[in-house]
Design a protein around this motif. Structure first.
Motif, PDB file in Angstrom:
ATOM      1  N   VAL A   6      17.298   2.589  18.804  1.00 50.52           N
ATOM      2  CA  VAL A   6      16.200   2.434  19.766  1.00 50.52           C
ATOM      3  C   VAL A   6      14.914   2.071  18.998  1.00 50.52           C
ATOM      4  O   VAL A   6      14.612   2.685  17.981  1.00 50.52           O
ATOM      5  N   PRO A   7      14.169   1.027  19.481  1.00 48.92           N
ATOM      6  CA  PRO A   7      12.931   0.650  18.792  1.00 48.92           C
ATOM      7  C   PRO A   7      11.970   1.834  18.697  1.00 48.92           C
ATOM      8  O   PRO A   7      11.853   2.630  19.627  1.00 48.92           O
ATOM      9  N   ALA A   8      11.297   1.946  17.555  1.00 47.87           N
ATOM     10  CA  ALA A   8      10.388   3.071  17.338  1.00 47.87           C
ATOM     11  C   ALA A   8       8.942   2.596  17.437  1.00 47.87           C
ATOM     12  O   ALA A   8       8.616   1.490  17.014  1.00 47.87           O
ATOM     13  N   ASN A   9       8.114   3.459  17.976  1.00 48.84           N
ATOM     14  CA  ASN A   9       6.703   3.138  18.135  1.00 48.84           C
ATOM     15  C   ASN A   9       5.940   3.627  16.909  1.00 48.84           C
ATOM     16  O   ASN A   9       5.162   4.560  16.988  1.00 48.84           O
ATOM     17  N   TYR A  10       6.180   3.009  15.764  1.00 48.63           N
ATOM     18  CA  TYR A  10       5.605   3.493  14.507  1.00 48.63           C
ATOM     19  C   TYR A  10       4.653   2.437  13.953  1.00 48.63           C
ATOM     20  O   TYR A  10       5.003   1.270  13.846  1.00 48.63           O
ATOM     21  N   GLU A  11       3.453   2.845  13.625  1.00 51.43           N
ATOM     22  CA  GLU A  11       2.462   1.937  13.026  1.00 51.43           C
ATOM     23  C   GLU A  11       2.408   2.188  11.529  1.00 51.43           C
ATOM     24  O   GLU A  11       2.235   3.327  11.094  1.00 51.43           O
ATOM     25  N   LEU A  12       2.517   1.124  10.761  1.00 52.37           N
ATOM     26  CA  LEU A  12       2.441   1.243   9.305  1.00 52.37           C
ATOM     27  C   LEU A  12       1.074   1.795   8.896  1.00 52.37           C
ATOM     28  O   LEU A  12       0.048   1.211   9.225  1.00 52.37           O
ATOM     29  N   PRO A  13       1.037   2.942   8.187  1.00 52.09           N
ATOM     30  CA  PRO A  13      -0.269   3.471   7.788  1.00 52.09           C
ATOM     31  C   PRO A  13      -0.913   2.582   6.718  1.00 52.09           C
ATOM     32  O   PRO A  13      -0.194   2.017   5.896  1.00 52.09           O
ATOM     33  N   PRO A  14      -2.236   2.437   6.728  1.00 49.26           N
ATOM     34  CA  PRO A  14      -2.886   1.609   5.712  1.00 49.26           C
ATOM     35  C   PRO A  14      -2.686   2.198   4.316  1.00 49.26           C
ATOM     36  O   PRO A  14      -2.548   3.412   4.170  1.00 49.26           O
ATOM     37  N   ALA A  15      -2.677   1.331   3.334  1.00 52.08           N
ATOM     38  CA  ALA A  15      -2.408   1.774   1.967  1.00 52.08           C
ATOM     39  C   ALA A  15      -3.698   1.974   1.202  1.00 52.08           C
ATOM     40  O   ALA A  15      -4.690   1.290   1.440  1.00 52.08           O
ATOM     41  N   THR A  16      -3.697   2.917   0.264  1.00 55.21           N
ATOM     42  CA  THR A  16      -4.817   3.058  -0.669  1.00 55.21           C
ATOM     43  C   THR A  16      -4.598   2.074  -1.815  1.00 55.21           C
ATOM     44  O   THR A  16      -3.450   1.686  -2.076  1.00 55.21           O
ATOM     45  N   PRO A  17      -5.675   1.676  -2.530  1.00 54.75           N
ATOM     46  CA  PRO A  17      -5.492   0.758  -3.661  1.00 54.75           C
ATOM     47  C   PRO A  17      -4.499   1.304  -4.682  1.00 54.75           C
ATOM     48  O   PRO A  17      -3.717   0.558  -5.251  1.00 54.75           O
ATOM     49  N   GLU A  18      -4.509   2.616  -4.892  1.00 55.62           N
ATOM     50  CA  GLU A  18      -3.581   3.200  -5.882  1.00 55.62           C
ATOM     51  C   GLU A  18      -2.136   2.970  -5.463  1.00 55.62           C
ATOM     52  O   GLU A  18      -1.255   2.719  -6.283  1.00 55.62           O
ATOM     53  N   GLN A  19      -1.907   3.053  -4.148  1.00 55.35           N
ATOM     54  CA  GLN A  19      -0.536   2.875  -3.676  1.00 55.35           C
ATOM     55  C   GLN A  19      -0.025   1.456  -3.929  1.00 55.35           C
ATOM     56  O   GLN A  19       1.164   1.212  -3.961  1.00 55.35           O
ATOM     57  N   LEU A  20      -0.989   0.516  -4.049  1.00 55.42           N
ATOM     58  CA  LEU A  20      -0.599  -0.881  -4.194  1.00 55.42           C
ATOM     59  C   LEU A  20      -0.685  -1.373  -5.625  1.00 55.42           C
ATOM     60  O   LEU A  20      -0.307  -2.499  -5.918  1.00 55.42           O
ATOM     61  N   ALA A  21      -1.172  -0.525  -6.511  1.00 57.95           N
ATOM     62  CA  ALA A  21      -1.553  -0.978  -7.850  1.00 57.95           C
ATOM     63  C   ALA A  21      -0.447  -1.705  -8.600  1.00 57.95           C
ATOM     64  O   ALA A  21      -0.663  -2.763  -9.145  1.00 57.95           O
ATOM     65  N   ALA A  22       0.734  -1.181  -8.619  1.00 60.52           N
ATOM     66  CA  ALA A  22       1.796  -1.791  -9.418  1.00 60.52           C
ATOM     67  C   ALA A  22       3.135  -1.435  -8.805  1.00 60.52           C
ATOM     68  O   ALA A  22       3.227  -0.520  -8.003  1.00 60.52           O
ATOM     69  N   THR A  23       4.154  -2.179  -9.216  1.00 58.35           N
ATOM     70  CA  THR A  23       5.486  -1.791  -8.770  1.00 58.35           C
ATOM     71  C   THR A  23       5.726  -0.375  -9.254  1.00 58.35           C
ATOM     72  O   THR A  23       5.617  -0.104 -10.443  1.00 58.35           O
ATOM     73  N   PRO A  24       6.011   0.554  -8.375  1.00 54.98           N
ATOM     74  CA  PRO A  24       6.072   1.947  -8.805  1.00 54.98           C
ATOM     75  C   PRO A  24       7.255   2.219  -9.700  1.00 54.98           C
ATOM     76  O   PRO A  24       8.331   1.696  -9.494  1.00 54.98           O
ATOM     77  N   GLU A  25       7.014   3.028 -10.698  1.00 53.69           N
ATOM     78  CA  GLU A  25       8.137   3.589 -11.446  1.00 53.69           C
ATOM     79  C   GLU A  25       8.790   4.579 -10.494  1.00 53.69           C
ATOM     80  O   GLU A  25       8.113   5.153  -9.634  1.00 53.69           O
ATOM     81  N   LEU A  26      10.063   4.781 -10.680  1.00 53.45           N
ATOM     82  CA  LEU A  26      10.771   5.671  -9.764  1.00 53.45           C
ATOM     83  C   LEU A  26      10.122   7.032  -9.660  1.00 53.45           C
ATOM     84  O   LEU A  26       9.920   7.575  -8.578  1.00 53.45           O
ATOM     85  N   ASP A  27       9.742   7.592 -10.851  1.00 53.14           N
ATOM     86  CA  ASP A  27       9.195   8.942 -10.821  1.00 53.14           C
ATOM     87  C   ASP A  27       7.746   8.975 -10.345  1.00 53.14           C
ATOM     88  O   ASP A  27       7.174  10.036 -10.170  1.00 53.14           O
ATOM     89  N   GLN A  28       7.116   7.782 -10.166  1.00 55.23           N
ATOM     90  CA  GLN A  28       5.741   7.762  -9.644  1.00 55.23           C
ATOM     91  C   GLN A  28       5.695   7.487  -8.147  1.00 55.23           C
ATOM     92  O   GLN A  28       4.663   7.646  -7.511  1.00 55.23           O
ATOM     93  N   LEU A  29       6.799   6.999  -7.610  1.00 51.71           N
ATOM     94  CA  LEU A  29       6.828   6.692  -6.187  1.00 51.71           C
ATOM     95  C   LEU A  29       6.689   8.005  -5.417  1.00 51.71           C
ATOM     96  O   LEU A  29       7.479   8.926  -5.610  1.00 51.71           O
ATOM     97  N   VAL A  30       5.624   8.113  -4.626  1.00 48.04           N
ATOM     98  CA  VAL A  30       5.422   9.337  -3.861  1.00 48.04           C
ATOM     99  C   VAL A  30       6.437   9.342  -2.722  1.00 48.04           C
ATOM    100  O   VAL A  30       6.423   8.467  -1.858  1.00 48.04           O
ATOM    101  N   LEU A  31       7.338  10.286  -2.769  1.00 44.24           N
ATOM    102  CA  LEU A  31       8.424  10.280  -1.785  1.00 44.24           C
ATOM    103  C   LEU A  31       7.955  10.876  -0.462  1.00 44.24           C
ATOM    104  O   LEU A  31       7.348  11.943  -0.411  1.00 44.24           O
ATOM    105  N   GLU A  32       8.215  10.115   0.588  1.00 43.60           N
ATOM    106  CA  GLU A  32       7.881  10.563   1.939  1.00 43.60           C
ATOM    107  C   GLU A  32       9.163  10.552   2.756  1.00 43.60           C
ATOM    108  O   GLU A  32       9.999   9.667   2.575  1.00 43.60           O
ATOM    109  N   ASP A  33       9.297  11.510   3.671  1.00 41.84           N
ATOM    110  CA  ASP A  33      10.468  11.508   4.551  1.00 41.84           C
ATOM    111  C   ASP A  33      10.271  10.482   5.650  1.00 41.84           C
ATOM    112  O   ASP A  33       9.162  10.344   6.178  1.00 41.84           O
TER     113      ASP A  33
END
Ligand code: NAD
Ligand code: ZN
Length: 266
Positions: A141-168
């Motif tokens: 079923v389609p979800a009514n989810y809006e992509l939250p805006p990103a902080t510059p830090e979140q976009l800075a570089a391709t994340p290393e696995l251990d730096q990727l902030v894990l979200e459920d």
């Protein structure tokens, strides 16, 4: 640009000048110069540990939902933060012009970003879906989810696995036991039938098929240039590297999307 590329560009421009119906097939290379790395070129960060074929699969999402969701979220934020380049823009203008004169330029993309749309182009077919809409991983079923805006830090570089902030991944509100996923075609999943049907129709109707920035090895998208050719279209390829299509294309231009596309505009 090598000398023979100049000849190829001139020949391609002549071919396109006479074309009334153009089908454009784009791959990840189309967006590379906007700052979205292609999977095949991305060898850093996350990709030292996982290949996209391992991470962008339903099995991986079922086993490690927070890792796969967080990576997809990162990717969607990156795609939202970049801008279309001259190549995207020329396709938008070209489509308008052909539409106004009774012709057509139909865009079929393997990309899950929205850089064509943000260049005033209408996309006929997103073969691999889009990353900004969501549906339930369980009940679809389609979800009514809006992509939250990103902080510059979140976009800075391709994340290393251990730096990727894990979200459920957020829970589905329709079935309540599933979680949501982007509307993209993961490796091993079927393409949306309508998108493939539309794409086949467009390449068969085309006088010229322009194949930009795709490795021509991801199936079934790779069959489209062959279907175009079989139906009588001329095939022009733009790619800095040779692909399995290069030898069979009528014209193969060794170059990048941002530089070559504006040169082809008649
Ligand atoms: P792909 O198989 O289409 O390969 C990318 C191709 O682009 C390569 O052949 C490369 O030589 C070429 N290329 C690189 N830079 C270029 C440039 N500046 N101009 C023209 N061509 C250039 O794509 P992939 O990266 O292996 O990804 C496979 C699938 O993953 C895609 O079809 C897509 O569904 C998804 N993906 C999407 C995006 C996006 O939406 N921007 C980015 C990466 C991957
Ligand atoms: Zn659900």
């Amino acid at each position: 640009m090598p000398n023979d590329s100049h000849v190829a560009v001139r020949n391609a421009r002549d071919m396109l000048q006479d074309a009334r119906h153009i089908a454009v097939l784009t791959g990840a290379g189309m967006s590379a110069q906007s700052g979205v790395p292609t999977y095949r070129d991305a060898q850093t960060g996350l990709w030292e540990k996982y290949s996209p074929e391992q991470l962008a699969t339903p099995e991986a999402m079922a086993n490690q939902p927070n890792l796969v969701w967080s990576w997809m979220l990162y990717q969607a934020r990156l795609m939202r933060s970049v801008e279309p380049h001259e190549g995207h823009k020329i396709l938008g203008a070209w489509q308008q012009e052909l539409n106004n004169s009774g012709g057509s330029l139909e865009i079929i993309t393997q990309n899950i970003d929205d850089l064509h749309e943000r260049s005033n182009a209408e996309v006929l077919s997103h073969l691999h879906g889009t990353t900004f809409t969501f549906r339930c991983f369980e009940c679809d079923v389609p979800a009514n989810y809006e992509l939250p805006p990103a902080t510059p830090e979140q976009l800075a570089a391709t994340p290393e696995l251990d730096q990727l902030v894990l979200e459920d991944p957020p829970a589905c509100t329709a079935c309540t036991h599933g979680f949501i996923r982007p509307d993209i075609v993961m490796f091993g999943e079927m393409l949306p039938q309508q998108a493939m049907d539309d794409a086949l129709r467009a390449v068969r109707d085309a006088d010229v098929a322009l194949v930009v920035g795709t490795s021509n090895i991801v199936q079934p998208a790779a069959t489209l240039p062959l279907a175009a050719s079989a139906a009588g279209a001329q095939v022009i390829e733009i790619n800095p590297k040779m692909t399995p299509l290069s030898e069979d294309a009528d014209i193969s231009i060794q170059g990048t999307a941002r530089e070559i596309l504006p040169e082809l505009y008649p």
